[in-house]
Design an enzyme around this catalytic site. Sequence first.
Site, short mmCIF file in Angstrom:
data_model
loop_
_atom_site.label_atom_id
_atom_site.label_comp_id
_atom_site.label_asym_id
_atom_site.label_seq_id
_atom_site.Cartn_x
_atom_site.Cartn_y
_atom_site.Cartn_z
N TYR A 22 -0.58 0.23 2.12
CA TYR A 22 0.19 0.27 3.36
C TYR A 22 0.08 -1.05 4.12
CZ TYR A 22 0.03 5.40 2.72
OH TYR A 22 0.14 6.68 2.23
N GLU B 71 4.55 2.45 -0.40
CA GLU B 71 3.90 2.52 0.91
C GLU B 71 3.96 1.22 1.70
OE1 GLU B 71 3.43 5.23 2.05
OE2 GLU B 71 3.04 6.59 0.38
N HIS C 299 10.88 6.24 3.75
CA HIS C 299 10.68 6.55 2.34
C HIS C 299 11.98 7.00 1.66
CE1 HIS C 299 6.57 6.07 1.05
NE2 HIS C 299 6.07 6.74 2.07
N ASP D 268 -5.60 -0.44 -9.11
CA ASP D 268 -6.10 0.81 -9.63
C ASP D 268 -5.16 1.94 -9.24
OD1 ASP D 268 -7.52 3.17 -10.14
OD2 ASP D 268 -9.44 2.18 -9.82
N HIS E 185 8.11 6.60 9.37
CA HIS E 185 7.57 6.24 8.06
C HIS E 185 8.16 7.11 6.96
CE1 HIS E 185 4.35 4.59 5.43
NE2 HIS E 185 4.46 5.77 4.82
N GLU E 186 8.12 8.44 7.17
CA GLU E 186 8.63 9.33 6.12
C GLU E 186 10.14 9.18 5.93
OE1 GLU E 186 6.25 10.31 4.49
OE2 GLU E 186 4.73 10.05 6.04
N ARG F 123 -5.95 17.32 8.17
CA ARG F 123 -5.39 16.04 7.78
C ARG F 123 -6.51 15.09 7.37
NH1 ARG F 123 -1.80 12.04 11.71
NH2 ARG F 123 -1.39 10.41 10.14
N GLY G 62 2.29 12.86 6.80
CA GLY G 62 3.61 13.33 6.44
C GLY G 62 3.81 13.13 4.95
N MET G 63 4.79 13.84 4.41
CA MET G 63 5.16 13.68 3.01
C MET G 63 6.67 13.62 2.94
SD MET G 63 4.16 13.23 -0.03
CE MET G 63 5.34 12.86 -1.32
N GLU G 64 7.16 12.58 2.26
CA GLU G 64 8.56 12.19 2.33
C GLU G 64 9.47 12.99 1.42
OE1 GLU G 64 6.40 9.36 -0.59
OE2 GLU G 64 5.97 10.35 1.31
N ASN G 65 9.23 14.26 1.25
CA ASN G 65 10.05 15.08 0.36
C ASN G 65 11.52 14.96 0.75
OD1 ASN G 65 7.65 16.16 -0.93
ND2 ASN G 65 7.37 17.32 0.94
#
Length: 616
Positions: free
Chosen positions: A396, A340, A321, A388, A317-318, A569, A291-294
């Site tokens: 996470y 995360e 965010h 890094d 999760h999203e 994915r 997923g992407m939390e847009n």
Amino acid sequence: MRRTLSASLISLIAAPAFAADPPSPILTTPEARDVLSYADPKVARVTHVDLDLAADFKSHVMSGTATLDILAGKNARQIILDDKKLAIASITDGAGHALTWSVGPTDAYKGAPLTVQIGTARKIVIRYASSPDASALQWLPPELTAGKAKPYLFSQGESINNRSWIPTQDSPGIRQSWSAKITVPDGLMAVMSAERLTPNGEPAGPGRHSYRFRMDHNVPPYLIALAVGDLAFRPLGPRTGVYTEPAMLDKAARELSDTEKMVDAAEALYGPYRWGRYDILVLPPSFPFGGMENPTLTFATPTIITGDKSNVDVIAHELAHSWSGNLVTNATWSDSWLNEGFTTYFENRIDEAVYGKERAATLPDLSWDDLQDELKENPARASRLHGDPEDGAVDYTKGSTFLRTIEQAVGRPRFDAYLRSYFDRHAFQPQTTAGFLADLRANLIKGDHALEAKLQLDTWAYRPGLPGNAVHVTSATLARVDQDRKRFEMGAAASSIDVKGWSTQEWLRFLNGLPRQQPPERLIEMDKAFGLSASPNAYIRCAWLEIAIANHFEPAVPALEQHLTTVGRMLLVTPLYKALKAQGAWGMPIASRIFAKAKPTYHPVAQAAIERILAN
């Protein structure tokens, strides 16, 4: 933290022409310097982006204008933007006067600096087009969609890919409000991660129509997101709903029916949801992430639609965010655990509130196993939380374990009160690890030397490995699976294991815990009894295929090919390419053959990741 923050804010002359919110602060302490951006926000920074773009499905190009509002010091005469293969036609000030600009040397990953001589201009207009191979955009032909009739486009900006279609300062610490007009062919709908001002579109000339969007809050630019396709919508509650292709809508709406409950649970924990609506877009299979939390519109993989809601933790999760990541954002990608790790902890609290303590416990227990593997496999540098910027392997799991350890040390009520106040204090602002630790010491520890020693904050944040005070949550459900697995390892028939009703997490505990080496007859027995090669659950299928690859199990190769050519994915494909690569002369020909076939179906982010795996 109050002293640290006030010392690190820059006050610049001028005001943005557009933004409901005042400009967010930037951080200028040394650890807040973003090495993945060319921008110098201390001199001049973008505060608002206004896009007017058209999607060309024949040339695979987004073209039009980006109008940028700039906040700059009185003596500033230039602004540096991030650019990745943009074809720039012209740059003018707000009155249309041409400005001098140049593109510097190009780095394959970071792109190039776009330097504009702004003089006294505080608004600039960039006319440009994206490249057909823009790293943020995937243009899908109809055959790769559920409906098979119309093309599809979607973007994926995190972490630094939006510079391939939006000329701005592409750094998470430089928050910007934005607006957009997107023109698309008739028969297609555009959605974005913002308030939808024209839900039904408006005419834009023969064969085309436009959609308008507005995000009044300042957000990190990686959260500007777009999708265009044959989309339908169904409400899930008063402020929640799902977009997807019509063929997927019924199944998606059933799976995601608890979304409104999740929003309620999240608000009860850590304060009001500040983004208006919370909708979900279920994308085609090539979407590279879970997923992407847009903001306002989570992008989600269809692999979570498994019919039993056992993978809707991705939605929790999203949603989480919306507080940790979207509201309070890591200033640089070296501190991505602040997004995360916080979110994984928060996700689990939402799961517990909606589904109960035992189901919630399966997730951190399962992740604990993954964490041990990650800490063994990754170099010491990458196992630090502050680390890094291009390797967030433990963000996470180690991050959420850190927060869970603090919770146990101070008690849940006290920690919840602290986190709620933390989100309020830093709302719509960037943050660093140093800033978080300073805030924690000022507002939770408050000079308690015994508590400070017990928590080992700096060890968690800056040293490799896992401190001895780490909390391991255990699940009774997974303990029972462990017993079944041990029976199977001792020779019990696969058919004697009662797997009816097993969740994804139970299957993963069972399969991932098995010895990698298995005799062929045992693999045949497992596949026949459990139907693993034909499992409709991509998580289970991936775990099984890792075992099959380790044993050169030829009967599973057709299932492997089917999986890798229909799932995009990365969580569910990159482990398989790594496993094939590890099998040398047997696995590499299979990997190369399948990747050649599957590559056009993968998002550019996934393509690049797999190419690195197979090349190294």
